[in-house]
Design an enzyme around this catalytic site. Structure first.
Site, mmCIF file in Angstrom:
data_model
loop_
_atom_site.group_PDB
_atom_site.id
_atom_site.type_symbol
_atom_site.label_atom_id
_atom_site.label_comp_id
_atom_site.label_asym_id
_atom_site.label_seq_id
_atom_site.Cartn_x
_atom_site.Cartn_y
_atom_site.Cartn_z
ATOM 1 C CB SER A 63 -0.919 0.022 1.223
ATOM 2 O OG SER A 63 -1.868 -1.011 1.138
ATOM 3 C CD GLN A 64 -0.578 6.996 -1.842
ATOM 4 O OE1 GLN A 64 -1.631 6.572 -2.298
ATOM 5 N NE2 GLN A 64 -0.265 8.281 -1.859
#
Length: 213
Positions: A63-64
């Site tokens: 994930s970012q």
């Protein structure tokens, strides 16, 4: 190997997500402490401290960092709380939860990712419990949980997860069956009552049922 260069890049990443609105100092410290490059294959390490999601195999992404920080901030984790993470994925979010002092129980449906993370995170010094299973069912045998975090887009609220929340406990989950979900925080107010808050739109991989052997 965590070098001064890596730490410098992490500090820059922390400033970037702080500028994007993350205010919780404990969350920023956790992001600054986790060596994100260790979740990447060596040939992709140059992408490790960009504020972007990145493919990790098995059709999943790491994930970012901003999204990880955003969910972690909404979760309001206190040291020593029992936290269920649904969707271990790369293990990055689990590491951040450990840095926040949580007792982490993490469940993953893809055997490939489960095996990888259950070796990698202990090697990095993180102590948590790993499970291969269907995230929709949670881990009823280990509940109740103070916090539940779902790291995939769910078309609706999984009822089994609601029953595993302690009184006053919170679940952060991206809700929606399309390509974009609404980040939602659900609080258990009583045995039968739950409140719900919404915090903007995000894009997650879909939350799927069953186990991938």
């Amino acid at each position: 190997m965590d070098s001064f260069r890596h730490k410098g890049l992490r500090n820059r990443l922390v400033k970037e997500i702080s500028n994007k609105g993350i205010q919780d100092g404990k969350v920023l410290s956790a992001i600054g402490a986790v060596p994100r490059h260790m979740f990447f294959e060596s040939s992709f390490i140059q992408f490790a401290y960009q504020d972007k999601a990145f493919p990790i195999g098995a059709g999943q992404t790491i994930s970012q960092p901003y999204t990880v920080a955003f969910q972690s901030e909404l979760l309001e984790v206190l040291p020593g709380q029992k936290v269920l993470e649904v969707g271990t994925g790369s293990g990055y979010q689990a590491a951040v939860l450990c840095e926040l002092g949580a007792k982490v129980y993490t469940i993953e449906r893809q055997r490939e990712l489960y095996v990888k993370c259950s070796k990698l995170l202990p090697k990095m010094g993180y102590k948590l419990r790993f499970f291969l299973g269907d995230g929709y069912k949670g881990l009823p045998q280990f509940g109740l949980f103070d916090r539940i975090i779902v790291t995939a887009g769910a078309p609706q609220i999984p009822e089994d997860l609601l029953t595993q929340l302690s009184l006053g406990g919170m679940m952060v989950i991206p809700l929606g069956g399309g390509e974009v979900q609404v980040m939602t925080r659900i609080t258990r107010e009583s045995e039968t009552a739950f409140s719900q808050e919404e915090f903007g739109h995000f894009a997650f991989v879909p939350m799927l049922k069953g186990i991938v052997k």
